[in-house]
Design a protein around this motif. Structure first.
Motif, PDB file in Angstrom:
ATOM      1  N   THR A  85      32.683 -73.455  -1.432  1.00 20.94           N
ATOM      2  CA  THR A  85      33.312 -72.731  -0.295  1.00 20.94           C
ATOM      3  C   THR A  85      33.508 -73.271   0.940  1.00 20.94           C
ATOM      4  OG1 THR A  85      32.331 -70.589  -1.511  1.00 20.94           O
ATOM      5  CG2 THR A  85      33.228 -70.581   0.795  1.00 20.94           C
TER       6      THR A  85
ATOM      7  N   GLU B 179      23.925 -68.813  15.936  1.00 20.11           N
ATOM      8  CA  GLU B 179      23.000 -68.362  14.882  1.00 20.11           C
ATOM      9  C   GLU B 179      22.164 -67.111  15.898  1.00 20.11           C
ATOM     10  OE1 GLU B 179      21.608 -67.568  12.230  1.00 20.11           O
ATOM     11  OE2 GLU B 179      23.117 -68.769  11.040  1.00 20.11           O
TER      12      GLU B 179
ATOM     13  N   HIS C 238      17.326 -70.846  11.169  1.00 16.29           N
ATOM     14  CA  HIS C 238      18.372 -71.576  11.016  1.00 16.29           C
ATOM     15  C   HIS C 238      18.697 -72.417  12.123  1.00 16.29           C
ATOM     16  CE1 HIS C 238      19.766 -68.744   7.395  1.00 16.29           C
ATOM     17  NE2 HIS C 238      18.613 -69.406   7.275  1.00 16.29           N
TER      18      HIS C 238
ATOM     19  N   ALA D 145      29.830 -66.116   9.443  1.00 14.40           N
ATOM     20  CA  ALA D 145      28.632 -65.085   9.369  1.00 14.40           C
ATOM     21  C   ALA D 145      29.190 -63.906   8.794  1.00 14.40           C
ATOM     22  CB  ALA D 145      28.164 -64.961  10.843  1.00 14.40           C
TER      23      ALA D 145
ATOM     24  N   GLN E 291      24.220 -70.446   4.372  1.00 13.26           N
ATOM     25  CA  GLN E 291      24.422 -71.149   3.149  1.00 13.26           C
ATOM     26  C   GLN E 291      25.831 -71.989   3.499  1.00 13.26           C
ATOM     27  OE1 GLN E 291      23.250 -70.182  -0.618  1.00 13.26           O
ATOM     28  NE2 GLN E 291      23.538 -68.054  -0.164  1.00 13.26           N
ATOM     29  N   THR E 292      26.867 -71.378   3.804  1.00  9.10           N
ATOM     30  CA  THR E 292      28.185 -72.100   4.013  1.00  9.10           C
ATOM     31  C   THR E 292      28.161 -72.818   5.289  1.00  9.10           C
ATOM     32  OG1 THR E 292      29.208 -69.788   4.973  1.00  9.10           O
ATOM     33  CG2 THR E 292      29.465 -70.513   2.533  1.00  9.10           C
TER      34      THR E 292
HETATM   35  P1  NAD Z   1      24.539 -66.466   5.011  1.00 10.70           P
HETATM   36  O1  NAD Z   1      23.891 -65.201   4.966  1.00 10.70           O
HETATM   37  O2  NAD Z   1      23.819 -67.508   4.060  1.00 10.70           O
HETATM   38  O3  NAD Z   1      24.737 -67.215   6.098  1.00 10.70           O
HETATM   39  C1  NAD Z   1      25.346 -66.276   7.513  1.00 10.70           C
HETATM   40  C2  NAD Z   1      24.609 -66.729   8.605  1.00 10.70           C
HETATM   41  O4  NAD Z   1      25.151 -66.134   9.798  1.00 10.70           O
HETATM   42  C3  NAD Z   1      23.148 -66.236   8.682  1.00 10.70           C
HETATM   43  O5  NAD Z   1      22.384 -67.590   8.947  1.00 10.70           O
HETATM   44  C4  NAD Z   1      22.870 -65.112   9.691  1.00 10.70           C
HETATM   45  O6  NAD Z   1      21.588 -65.633  10.508  1.00 10.70           O
HETATM   46  C5  NAD Z   1      24.149 -65.629  10.648  1.00 10.70           C
HETATM   47  N1  NAD Z   1      24.535 -64.659  11.368  1.00 10.70           N
HETATM   48  C6  NAD Z   1      24.808 -63.197  11.304  1.00 10.70           C
HETATM   49  N2  NAD Z   1      25.369 -62.726  12.384  1.00 10.70           N
HETATM   50  C7  NAD Z   1      25.524 -63.699  13.210  1.00 10.70           C
HETATM   51  C8  NAD Z   1      26.010 -63.548  14.551  1.00 10.70           C
HETATM   52  N3  NAD Z   1      26.527 -62.656  15.205  1.00 10.70           N
HETATM   53  N4  NAD Z   1      26.056 -64.788  15.242  1.00 10.70           N
HETATM   54  C9  NAD Z   1      25.778 -65.982  14.720  1.00 10.70           C
HETATM   55  N5  NAD Z   1      25.159 -66.276  13.504  1.00 10.70           N
HETATM   56  C10 NAD Z   1      25.005 -64.895  12.645  1.00 10.70           C
HETATM   57  O7  NAD Z   1      26.183 -66.356   4.350  1.00 10.70           O
HETATM   58  P2  NAD Z   1      26.973 -67.309   3.703  1.00 10.70           P
HETATM   59  O8  NAD Z   1      26.859 -67.405   2.042  1.00 10.70           O
HETATM   60  O9  NAD Z   1      27.030 -68.397   4.434  1.00 10.70           O
HETATM   61  O10 NAD Z   1      28.489 -66.506   3.917  1.00 10.70           O
HETATM   62  C11 NAD Z   1      28.891 -66.548   5.245  1.00 10.70           C
HETATM   63  C12 NAD Z   1      30.197 -65.568   5.085  1.00 10.70           C
HETATM   64  O11 NAD Z   1      31.181 -66.240   4.193  1.00 10.70           O
HETATM   65  C13 NAD Z   1      30.222 -64.107   4.612  1.00 10.70           C
HETATM   66  O12 NAD Z   1      31.045 -63.546   5.236  1.00 10.70           O
HETATM   67  C14 NAD Z   1      30.435 -64.359   3.075  1.00 10.70           C
HETATM   68  O13 NAD Z   1      30.679 -63.309   2.602  1.00 10.70           O
HETATM   69  C15 NAD Z   1      31.461 -65.361   3.004  1.00 10.70           C
HETATM   70  N6  NAD Z   1      31.724 -66.005   1.743  1.00 10.70           N
HETATM   71  C16 NAD Z   1      30.738 -66.899   1.372  1.00 10.70           C
HETATM   72  C17 NAD Z   1      30.666 -67.318   0.103  1.00 10.70           C
HETATM   73  C18 NAD Z   1      29.738 -68.360  -0.475  1.00 10.70           C
HETATM   74  O14 NAD Z   1      29.968 -69.046  -1.473  1.00 10.70           O
HETATM   75  N7  NAD Z   1      28.614 -68.029   0.013  1.00 10.70           N
HETATM   76  C19 NAD Z   1      32.102 -67.442  -0.496  1.00 10.70           C
HETATM   77  C20 NAD Z   1      33.211 -66.445   0.005  1.00 10.70           C
HETATM   78  C21 NAD Z   1      32.868 -66.029   1.197  1.00 10.70           C
END
Ligand code: NAD
Length: 356
Positions: free
Chosen positions: A147, A201, A206, A237, A180-181
């Motif tokens: 992603t 973050e 993290h 996020a 994760q992304t």
């Molecule tokens: P994740 O939960 O692993 O990471 C999100 C991070 O954002 C967390 O570390 C969290 O602490 C941080 N966060 C939350 N609120 C915040 C804020 N206000 N300011 C700064 N940091 C903040 O999620 P992810 O898998 O990386 O996914 C991130 C986004 O991408 C989500 O919207 C998810 O739906 C979308 N997405 C992810 C994938 C995937 O393959 N993982 C695929 C498509 C879409």
């Protein structure tokens, strides 16, 4: 809600309710559109307040998957499953095998995968009862790096559109969310020689992880993200980060990241970004790398082929930006037109009789 009226309005094909008396599994599968291929979408386990909320969620999410798959150039339709329950209480082998049996009844019209509160190991149980499941252990693996890779190509395309060059060496980036992304995206930007990368973050672990891994990447407090003057703001996020409160603060030239549902109100905030001359990479196009990766599992997984398809996000965004300019519409609307056009044209193309 008037379910049939809603289905008619938005072109849904099927909405299936199921209940397993042994495990208490309560679920709804929605197949929105299968013009391009079987409907694919993950299974979300959530403690919904009521059935109405669950139904609306599955309908909305399945439709989103149709556009995402179509815009990603995949031969897939859109679908989704929601399970109503408390993730800490309901999960078991039998629970997910029961789900697998219901997925099997759809005979390949719907393919499931993991989503919020469901994981690879749960899908292994689903797979004991149906072949129509992807995202299994030992196959396409964790979607997050893919992603992030797709978002990286999407950022390159957006730079090209905005500045006529996708060189990152004189550009600055703000990555919001280093989960994760976001973590992978930061790595890809640095590899490409980005001039400066900031991150934000809310999770201390993290923050520490990024500080140790990438000492040159500078932390920015969550409230200061929007007002930061950078070329690219990459939301990675939660959704709805572009909203009535944040949009006036934005100092970036481009919004392009991995997050879903970035625009709090698609029509309103999509138009407001256009009016501010900020280029918005539509979320469901730029974050399709994970979906493209898992799609390759259906065909027999090959990472090289998957990465090649993920790179096509670049060209797809360029096509969408062209539509936005030609039709004088915001890019989220252009992305929907792009997806709908593909569905329509493939449908028409198949109108002639071919013996198989
Ligand atoms: P994740 O939960 O692993 O990471 C999100 C991070 O954002 C967390 O570390 C969290 O602490 C941080 N966060 C939350 N609120 C915040 C804020 N206000 N300011 C700064 N940091 C903040 O999620 P992810 O898998 O990386 O996914 C991130 C986004 O991408 C989500 O919207 C998810 O739906 C979308 N997405 C992810 C994938 C995937 O393959 N993982 C695929 C498509 C879409």
């Amino acid at each position: 809600m008037k379910k049939f009226d809603y289905m008619e309005k938005h072109g849904y094909e099927q909405l299936v309710f199921f209940y397993d008396k042994t495990t208490g599994l309560r679920g709804i599968t929605c197949v929105h559109n299968t013009t391009l291929g079987p409907a694919l979408g993950g299974t979300r386990l959530w403690n919904y307040d009521n059935e109405e909320d669950a139904t609306l969620d599955v309908l909305r999410l399945a439709r989103g998957m149709t556009y995402k798959a179509a815009a990603a150039g995949l031969n897939l339709g859109g679908g989704k499953t929601v399970l109503i329950g408390d993730a800490d209480k309901v999960k078991s082998e039998a629970y997910f095998r029961a789900l697998g049996r219901y997925v099997q009844t759809l005979n390949g019209r719907y393919i499931t995968a993991e989503d919020i509160n469901t994981a690879t190991k749960d899908m292994d149980f689903v797979n004991m009862e149906t072949d129509h499941v992807v995202g299994l252990a030992g196959k396409s693996g964790n979607p997050s790096p893919k992603t992030a890779k797709g978002a990286f190509h999407g950022i390159r395309a957006s730079l090209m559109e905005k500045y006529g060059s996708d060189d990152m060496r004189d550009k600055t980036f703000m990555v919001q969310g280093a989960g994760q992304t976001g973590d992978y995206l930061i790595g890809y930007l640095l590899e490409a020689g980005a001039k400066k990368v900031y991150f934000s973050e809310i999770n201390d672990k993290h923050i520490k992880k990024i500080n140790e891994k990438y000492p040159d990447v500078e932390f920015v407090k969550p409230d200061d993200v929007y007002g930061l003057k950078v070329d690219v703001y990459a939301p990675c996020a939660l959704g709805a980060s572009i909203n009535d409160d944040t949009i006036d603060q934005l100092q970036c030239a481009i919004v392009a990241g991995t997050a879903n549902n970035v625009l709090s109100d698609e029509a309103k905030h999509g138009q407001m970004l256009k009016d501010k001359d900020i280029l918005y990479a539509p979320d469901f196009v730029i974050n399709a790398g994970g979906l493209i990766n898992v799609y390759h599992e259906i065909k027999g997984y090959n990472e090289v082929a998957a990465l090649r398809d993920i790179e096509k996000i670049y060209d797809r965004l360029m096509d969408i930006y062209k539509i936005a300019k030609e039709d004088d519409i915001h890019t989220q609307e252009a992305a929907k037109r792009f997806a709908k056009r593909r569905i329509e044209i493939i449908n028409k193309m198949r109108a002639n009789y071919v013996k198989r």
